[in-house]
Design an enzyme around this catalytic site. Sequence first.
Site, PDB file in Angstrom:
ATOM      1  N   SER A   1      13.409  -3.817  -9.809  1.00 53.83           N
ATOM      2  CA  SER A   1      12.658  -3.169  -8.943  1.00 53.83           C
ATOM      3  C   SER A   1      13.203  -1.852  -7.982  1.00 53.83           C
ATOM      4  O   SER A   1      12.790  -1.187  -7.209  1.00 53.83           O
ATOM      5  CB  SER A   1      11.835  -4.192  -7.700  1.00 53.83           C
ATOM      6  OG  SER A   1      12.817  -4.401  -7.085  1.00 53.83           O
TER       7      SER A   1
ATOM      8  N   ASN B   1      14.713 -13.597   0.130  1.00 55.86           N
ATOM      9  CA  ASN B   1      13.508 -13.813   0.823  1.00 55.86           C
ATOM     10  C   ASN B   1      13.301 -13.288   2.092  1.00 55.86           C
ATOM     11  O   ASN B   1      12.404 -12.608   2.447  1.00 55.86           O
ATOM     12  CB  ASN B   1      13.025 -15.134   0.444  1.00 55.86           C
ATOM     13  CG  ASN B   1      13.195 -15.748  -1.048  1.00 55.86           C
ATOM     14  OD1 ASN B   1      13.130 -14.845  -1.807  1.00 55.86           O
ATOM     15  ND2 ASN B   1      13.004 -16.857  -1.374  1.00 55.86           N
TER      16      ASN B   1
ATOM     17  N   THR C   1     -27.265  15.767  12.831  1.00 51.16           N
ATOM     18  CA  THR C   1     -27.431  14.379  12.145  1.00 51.16           C
ATOM     19  C   THR C   1     -28.150  14.547  10.868  1.00 51.16           C
ATOM     20  O   THR C   1     -28.871  15.342  10.658  1.00 51.16           O
ATOM     21  CB  THR C   1     -28.217  13.627  13.167  1.00 51.16           C
ATOM     22  OG1 THR C   1     -29.610  14.003  13.210  1.00 51.16           O
ATOM     23  CG2 THR C   1     -27.633  13.650  14.631  1.00 51.16           C
ATOM     24  N   HIS C   2     -27.709  13.698  10.075  1.00 56.95           N
ATOM     25  CA  HIS C   2     -28.316  13.662   8.648  1.00 56.95           C
ATOM     26  C   HIS C   2     -27.898  15.133   8.038  1.00 56.95           C
ATOM     27  O   HIS C   2     -28.819  15.608   7.382  1.00 56.95           O
ATOM     28  CB  HIS C   2     -29.594  13.478   8.498  1.00 56.95           C
ATOM     29  CG  HIS C   2     -30.212  12.273   9.330  1.00 56.95           C
ATOM     30  ND1 HIS C   2     -30.215  11.077   8.664  1.00 56.95           N
ATOM     31  CD2 HIS C   2     -30.441  12.268  10.726  1.00 56.95           C
ATOM     32  CE1 HIS C   2     -30.834  10.262   9.900  1.00 56.95           C
ATOM     33  NE2 HIS C   2     -30.918  10.846  10.897  1.00 56.95           N
TER      34      HIS C   2
ATOM     35  N   LYS D   1     -12.659  34.175  -5.691  1.00 56.13           N
ATOM     36  CA  LYS D   1     -12.648  32.752  -4.984  1.00 56.13           C
ATOM     37  C   LYS D   1     -11.524  32.705  -4.253  1.00 56.13           C
ATOM     38  O   LYS D   1     -10.289  32.958  -4.460  1.00 56.13           O
ATOM     39  CB  LYS D   1     -12.451  31.554  -6.243  1.00 56.13           C
ATOM     40  CG  LYS D   1     -13.631  31.504  -7.140  1.00 56.13           C
ATOM     41  CD  LYS D   1     -15.120  31.080  -6.292  1.00 56.13           C
ATOM     42  CE  LYS D   1     -14.801  29.788  -5.461  1.00 56.13           C
ATOM     43  NZ  LYS D   1     -15.336  28.775  -6.389  1.00 56.13           N
TER      44      LYS D   1
ATOM     45  N   GLU E   1      -9.534  19.476   0.044  1.00 61.75           N
ATOM     46  CA  GLU E   1     -10.101  18.642  -1.110  1.00 61.75           C
ATOM     47  C   GLU E   1      -9.067  17.627  -1.741  1.00 61.75           C
ATOM     48  O   GLU E   1      -9.417  16.544  -1.845  1.00 61.75           O
ATOM     49  CB  GLU E   1     -10.694  19.322  -2.120  1.00 61.75           C
ATOM     50  CG  GLU E   1     -11.548  20.482  -1.946  1.00 61.75           C
ATOM     51  CD  GLU E   1     -12.000  21.523  -3.014  1.00 61.75           C
ATOM     52  OE1 GLU E   1     -12.895  21.398  -3.622  1.00 61.75           O
ATOM     53  OE2 GLU E   1     -11.108  22.338  -3.260  1.00 61.75           O
TER      54      GLU E   1
ATOM     55  N   GLN F   1       7.165  -8.880  -5.000  1.00 57.29           N
ATOM     56  CA  GLN F   1       7.880  -7.828  -5.124  1.00 57.29           C
ATOM     57  C   GLN F   1       6.949  -6.474  -5.175  1.00 57.29           C
ATOM     58  O   GLN F   1       7.417  -5.196  -5.057  1.00 57.29           O
ATOM     59  CB  GLN F   1       8.749  -7.847  -6.375  1.00 57.29           C
ATOM     60  CG  GLN F   1       9.663  -6.626  -6.649  1.00 57.29           C
ATOM     61  CD  GLN F   1      10.660  -7.248  -7.780  1.00 57.29           C
ATOM     62  OE1 GLN F   1      11.533  -7.827  -7.563  1.00 57.29           O
ATOM     63  NE2 GLN F   1      10.413  -6.616  -9.127  1.00 57.29           N
TER      64      GLN F   1
HETATM   65  N1  ARG Z   1      13.318  -7.820  -5.239  1.00 55.50           N
HETATM   66  C1  ARG Z   1      12.685  -8.990  -4.515  1.00 55.50           C
HETATM   67  C2  ARG Z   1      11.289  -8.446  -3.651  1.00 55.50           C
HETATM   68  O1  ARG Z   1      11.115  -7.382  -3.525  1.00 55.50           O
HETATM   69  C3  ARG Z   1      13.468  -9.566  -3.595  1.00 55.50           C
HETATM   70  C4  ARG Z   1      13.319 -10.876  -3.425  1.00 55.50           C
HETATM   71  C5  ARG Z   1      13.838 -11.686  -4.549  1.00 55.50           C
HETATM   72  N2  ARG Z   1      13.794 -13.107  -4.376  1.00 55.50           N
HETATM   73  C6  ARG Z   1      13.869 -14.181  -5.363  1.00 55.50           C
HETATM   74  N3  ARG Z   1      13.948 -15.427  -4.998  1.00 55.50           N
HETATM   75  N4  ARG Z   1      14.128 -13.515  -6.536  1.00 55.50           N
HETATM   76  O2  ARG Z   1      10.472  -9.247  -3.531  1.00 55.50           O
END
Ligand code: ARG
Length: 468
Positions: free
Chosen positions: A30, A117, A162-163, A290, A297, A329
């Site tokens: 990630s 965590n 309105t509308h 234009k 938009e 994640q």
């Molecule tokens: N990259 C993980 C996340 O964003 C970090 C935590 C990963 N924890 C684990 N027990 N694998 O959630």
Amino acid sequence: MVREKKKVNPLWGGRFNSGVNDLAQSFSSSVEIDKRLFKADIQGSIAYAEILKEANLISSSELSKIKKGLKKILEEIIQNKFNWDPALEDVHMNIESRLTTISGTAAKKIHTGRSRNDQVATDLRLFLMEKTDDISNLLISLQESILLKAEIHADSIMPGLTHLQIAQPVTFGHHLMAWYEMLARDYSRLQDAKERMSVMPLGSAALSGTRFNIDRKLLAKKLGFKEISKNSMDAVSDRDFVLELASSLSIIGIHLSRVCEEIIIWSSSQYNYVNLSDEVCTGSSIMPQKKNPDMTELIRGGTSKTIANLMGLLSLMKNLPLTYNRDLQEDKAFIFNSVDFTEDSLALLALVIEGMQPNTEKMRQDCFIGQITATDLADYLVEKNMPFRKAHEVVGKIVAHAETKKMQIFELEISELRKFTKLIEDDVVNYLNPEKTILARKQTGGTAPTQVKREIRVAKNALSKRRS
Ligand code: ARG
């Protein structure tokens, strides 16, 4: 086929004989997305190391090595010299691994009593708290641009709809201040969300808390959190703060989209209420004449992303058992996308509004069509003691009569009006001219210029307090 044996991850590979498969590794990595958390991650680790020292879990020299290493890493990242390794999964392990190279054994103690965590939950809160402030400031800037225009146009009249049909006259300043109010609610929603974001999960460790004597309250203070989490299981699995922000950003998105929709309509040749600056428009590759309101938009269209991101987050969370699950994640891509889009749109819309030139004459002219003062005529009869429902009916008949003559009610002779009720006298003219009728709606919240100016003064005061 002999499979090549993969290298195990040095930060968690103790029990593994082989590293993860290439696809599994790239699938689970990630870092491309969460590396944006680097500042929060380093800030969190510095404060955490200081607390480890307080608890005598590391020595002063270890602390100084860790801090030096983390500061060096911060510099490396800022200067784009940091080598992000997707094989190290995420921002946390990339930084810890580099810290080990720089600071040696001291670095191996930084994760004492900490888990990714509680670390990721803390980082994300810190990051989003800062983003909430940035977005709040952008909201204020947009409100300031609106106020400036509203102040100039507190007296200019335009049809209120309105509308999407002509309803009653209002002032352009009043319309603009309606946008201001929408954004004021957005601001307070963000402050509210930030309140609950400001709770520190660190010290929850993997899920059950820590046995080490770390001073969580002091740690929270160092990191700028108002409170510490009260249940470790909840703390590592809770993403309500992400949902709340995503939801607030969707509401902001909807507001911006609605404002843009009005600007798009107003800038059309048929309406011709506003001229947009060239800076925020684009041309057509085939039609030379234009000038299209593309930015507005794109804000209107792009708002769908903030809604989609909120839906994505809600469905991500709905089936998760306690406590941490790797699904979590996935939260970052959604919320980062909403944050980025909101920041850009707020800044762009401020630019659009600053450069928007209203065509007040066209707005004024349109107040003389659509039988715009019919309600005022009914109010006139009420003031002459006719019950409102009866007045509504009488004016309805007058309108129908005017329409058969292809006229506006203010164009009818008084003698003609008196055929419908003798209560109508010469003073009725003040109730038929839109420029006069707006003056009467001076209750708080009404469209009378005096009221709008009062509203602007109050708003200016509120904004300057927020700025200070
Ligand atoms: N990259 C993980 C996340 O964003 C970090 C935590 C990963 N924890 C684990 N027990 N694998 O959630």
